[in-house]
Design a protein around this motif. Structure first.
Motif, PDB file in Angstrom:
ATOM      1  N   PRO A  96      26.259  -4.882 -38.894  1.00 18.54           N
ATOM      2  CA  PRO A  96      26.809  -3.923 -37.449  1.00 18.54           C
ATOM      3  C   PRO A  96      28.191  -3.138 -38.099  1.00 18.54           C
ATOM      4  N   LYS A  97      28.005  -2.009 -37.517  1.00 18.37           N
ATOM      5  CA  LYS A  97      29.258  -1.258 -37.784  1.00 18.37           C
ATOM      6  C   LYS A  97      30.180  -1.266 -36.738  1.00 18.37           C
ATOM      7  N   ALA A  98      31.568  -0.537 -36.861  1.00 18.91           N
ATOM      8  CA  ALA A  98      32.597  -0.800 -35.909  1.00 18.91           C
ATOM      9  C   ALA A  98      31.855  -0.188 -34.405  1.00 18.91           C
ATOM     10  N   GLY A  99      32.198  -1.131 -33.585  1.00 19.78           N
ATOM     11  CA  GLY A  99      31.715  -0.466 -32.297  1.00 19.78           C
ATOM     12  C   GLY A  99      30.038  -0.838 -31.876  1.00 19.78           C
ATOM     13  N   GLU A 100      29.353  -1.342 -32.665  1.00 21.33           N
ATOM     14  CA  GLU A 100      28.057  -1.448 -32.570  1.00 21.33           C
ATOM     15  C   GLU A 100      27.877  -2.926 -32.004  1.00 21.33           C
ATOM     16  N   THR A 101      27.099  -2.795 -30.800  1.00 23.32           N
ATOM     17  CA  THR A 101      26.835  -3.925 -30.154  1.00 23.32           C
ATOM     18  C   THR A 101      25.357  -4.341 -30.003  1.00 23.32           C
ATOM     19  N   TRP A 102      24.959  -5.340 -29.040  1.00 22.44           N
ATOM     20  CA  TRP A 102      23.375  -5.719 -28.981  1.00 22.44           C
ATOM     21  C   TRP A 102      22.705  -4.513 -28.039  1.00 22.44           C
ATOM     22  N   ARG A 103      23.515  -3.650 -27.501  1.00 24.82           N
ATOM     23  CA  ARG A 103      22.877  -2.449 -26.713  1.00 24.82           C
ATOM     24  C   ARG A 103      22.278  -1.713 -27.726  1.00 24.82           C
ATOM     25  N   HIS A 104      22.606  -1.391 -28.906  1.00 27.25           N
ATOM     26  CA  HIS A 104      22.106  -0.885 -30.217  1.00 27.25           C
ATOM     27  C   HIS A 104      20.983  -1.410 -30.902  1.00 27.25           C
ATOM     28  N   LEU A 105      21.320  -2.777 -31.178  1.00 27.62           N
ATOM     29  CA  LEU A 105      20.644  -3.763 -31.903  1.00 27.62           C
ATOM     30  C   LEU A 105      19.444  -3.911 -31.231  1.00 27.62           C
ATOM     31  N   GLY A 106      19.499  -4.482 -30.021  1.00 28.32           N
ATOM     32  CA  GLY A 106      18.445  -4.865 -29.335  1.00 28.32           C
ATOM     33  C   GLY A 106      17.335  -3.416 -29.180  1.00 28.32           C
ATOM     34  N   LEU A 107      17.596  -2.364 -28.790  1.00 30.23           N
ATOM     35  CA  LEU A 107      16.895  -1.412 -28.646  1.00 30.23           C
ATOM     36  C   LEU A 107      16.109  -0.967 -30.090  1.00 30.23           C
ATOM     37  N   ASN A 108      16.890  -1.115 -30.997  1.00 36.15           N
ATOM     38  CA  ASN A 108      16.186  -0.769 -32.481  1.00 36.15           C
ATOM     39  C   ASN A 108      15.213  -1.711 -32.775  1.00 36.15           C
ATOM     40  N   PHE A 109      15.516  -3.122 -32.498  1.00 38.99           N
ATOM     41  CA  PHE A 109      14.784  -4.188 -32.917  1.00 38.99           C
ATOM     42  C   PHE A 109      13.335  -4.042 -31.994  1.00 38.99           C
ATOM     43  N   ALA A 110      13.481  -3.786 -30.679  1.00 36.11           N
ATOM     44  CA  ALA A 110      12.516  -3.711 -29.602  1.00 36.11           C
ATOM     45  C   ALA A 110      11.415  -2.548 -30.193  1.00 36.11           C
ATOM     46  N   VAL A 111      11.906  -1.536 -30.792  1.00 34.15           N
ATOM     47  CA  VAL A 111      10.932  -0.749 -31.366  1.00 34.15           C
ATOM     48  C   VAL A 111      10.191  -1.275 -32.443  1.00 34.15           C
ATOM     49  N   VAL A 112      10.889  -1.829 -33.480  1.00 30.53           N
ATOM     50  CA  VAL A 112      10.489  -1.967 -34.893  1.00 30.53           C
ATOM     51  C   VAL A 112       9.539  -3.393 -34.482  1.00 30.53           C
ATOM     52  N   ILE A 113       9.940  -4.406 -33.656  1.00 25.68           N
ATOM     53  CA  ILE A 113       8.917  -5.528 -33.565  1.00 25.68           C
ATOM     54  C   ILE A 113       7.892  -5.035 -32.723  1.00 25.68           C
ATOM     55  N   THR A 114       7.724  -4.052 -31.727  1.00 22.85           N
ATOM     56  CA  THR A 114       6.589  -3.817 -31.047  1.00 22.85           C
ATOM     57  C   THR A 114       5.612  -3.101 -32.040  1.00 22.85           C
ATOM     58  N   LEU A 115       6.304  -2.082 -32.879  1.00 27.44           N
ATOM     59  CA  LEU A 115       5.425  -1.361 -33.930  1.00 27.44           C
ATOM     60  C   LEU A 115       4.643  -2.591 -34.768  1.00 27.44           C
ATOM     61  N   ALA A 116       5.381  -3.314 -35.346  1.00 28.53           N
ATOM     62  CA  ALA A 116       4.864  -4.260 -36.463  1.00 28.53           C
ATOM     63  C   ALA A 116       3.923  -5.060 -35.639  1.00 28.53           C
ATOM     64  N   THR A 117       4.063  -5.509 -34.389  1.00 25.02           N
ATOM     65  CA  THR A 117       2.924  -6.247 -33.718  1.00 25.02           C
ATOM     66  C   THR A 117       1.747  -5.474 -33.505  1.00 25.02           C
ATOM     67  N   ALA A 118       2.026  -4.164 -33.133  1.00 27.98           N
ATOM     68  CA  ALA A 118       0.908  -3.195 -32.994  1.00 27.98           C
ATOM     69  C   ALA A 118       0.143  -3.195 -34.142  1.00 27.98           C
ATOM     70  N   ILE A 119       0.595  -3.028 -35.160  1.00 33.00           N
ATOM     71  CA  ILE A 119      -0.322  -3.049 -36.371  1.00 33.00           C
ATOM     72  C   ILE A 119      -1.011  -4.284 -36.623  1.00 33.00           C
ATOM     73  N   VAL A 120      -0.486  -5.411 -36.717  1.00 36.62           N
ATOM     74  CA  VAL A 120      -0.837  -6.794 -37.047  1.00 36.62           C
ATOM     75  C   VAL A 120      -2.277  -6.995 -35.913  1.00 36.62           C
ATOM     76  N   ILE A 121      -1.987  -6.489 -34.649  1.00 39.40           N
ATOM     77  CA  ILE A 121      -3.067  -7.002 -33.713  1.00 39.40           C
ATOM     78  C   ILE A 121      -4.091  -6.038 -33.778  1.00 39.40           C
ATOM     79  N   TYR A 122      -3.987  -4.906 -34.207  1.00 41.49           N
ATOM     80  CA  TYR A 122      -4.908  -3.909 -34.547  1.00 41.49           C
ATOM     81  C   TYR A 122      -5.891  -4.368 -35.478  1.00 41.49           C
ATOM     82  N   PHE A 123      -5.407  -5.054 -36.697  1.00 38.34           N
ATOM     83  CA  PHE A 123      -6.298  -5.476 -37.808  1.00 38.34           C
ATOM     84  C   PHE A 123      -6.804  -6.768 -37.466  1.00 38.34           C
ATOM     85  N   GLN A 124      -5.993  -7.739 -36.622  1.00 39.60           N
ATOM     86  CA  GLN A 124      -6.516  -8.891 -36.228  1.00 39.60           C
ATOM     87  C   GLN A 124      -7.625  -9.045 -35.174  1.00 39.60           C
TER      88      GLN A 124
END
Length: 239
Positions: A96-124
């Motif tokens: 985390p950079k100065a001033g960065e909180t879970w408002r930033h991290l949560g949003l970023n990981f929400a996008v990354v984890i959802t996209l990763a799940t979509a890729i795996v679910i598509y193939f499975q």
């Protein structure tokens, strides 16, 4: 008496409860615990029965956590706490950079984890199959089931550990480790499944427990899990 010594029994008890819940959910998926005939589509009816049953189980676990921790434990169900100091985890790139909180991290990981799940679910689940989807009531049920499933599983496999472990002063890594281990193993039989499913679920279990501990709230765990389940239920209903 030392707080941690007092906490051995509650932590062990809630761990046993979560361990028992894991195979129980697998069993419930394969059986019809609650027979409902709301829709013509039998898959929808089976899912409604399952979700209602698991919500009842989640309510019991909330009651158990309250008995062990009081209001202090229930405070982790707060949905308004979206910020919070991020504990660095360089091994996954969380610096985390100065001033960065879970408002930033949560949003970023929400996008990354959802996209990763979509890729795996598509193939499975989706790849190579003919697909169809009942948009009414399908899309509305996807959202309802995703929300119910995300809430229940966060209660059973995240909130339970976070609230009890925190109450008795143990390391946050204990709660995260327990959440990762149990959530990972149960997903061997889930979607995504197999070894890939185990690894993904273990990481997500660890990360969402981290979000609860550091925000002192339920928001990011519920939202990230909900988005994943929207992807998963959509794919399952398209089979």
């Amino acid at each position: 008496m030392n707080k941690k010594r007092v906490g051995v029994i509650p932590v062990a008890a809630i761990t046993l409860v979560a361990i028992a819940c894991a195979p129980l959910l697998v069993w419930l998926k394969g059986h019809a615990p609650l027979a409902l005939n709301v829709f013509a589509n039998e898959r929808y009816n089976l899912e409604i029965g399952y979700q209602v049953t698991v919500l009842a189980l989640a309510a019991i676990v909330i009651g158990l956590v309250y008995a062990m921790t009081g209001r202090e434990g229930l405070a982790y169900l707060n949905l308004r706490r979206r910020g919070g100091v991020i504990r660095p985890e360089p091994w996954i790139g969380v610096k985390p950079k100065a001033g960065e909180t879970w408002r930033h991290l949560g949003l970023n990981f929400a996008v990354v984890i959802t996209l990763a799940t979509a890729i795996v679910i598509y193939f499975q689940v989706v790849h190579g199959k003919s697909i169809s989807f009942d948009w009414v009531p399908g899309i509305f049920l996807v959202l309802a089931f995703a929300l119910a499933n995300a809430f229940s599983e966060e209660i059973l496999f995240r909130f339970s550990f976070v609230a009890v472990v925190s109450k008795y002063g143990y390391s946050p890594y204990l709660a995260q480790g327990l959440a990762a281990a149990i959530f990972g193993v149960v997903h061997y039989f889930g979607n995504p499944g197999g070894l890939v499913g185990v690894l993904m679920a273990a990481f997500i279990g660890w990360f969402l427990a981290k979000s609860m501990l550091e925000t002192k709230g339920f928001f990011w765990a519920l939202i990230i899990h909900f988005l994943q389940d929207v992807v998963i239920f959509t794919a399952l209903f398209m089979e």
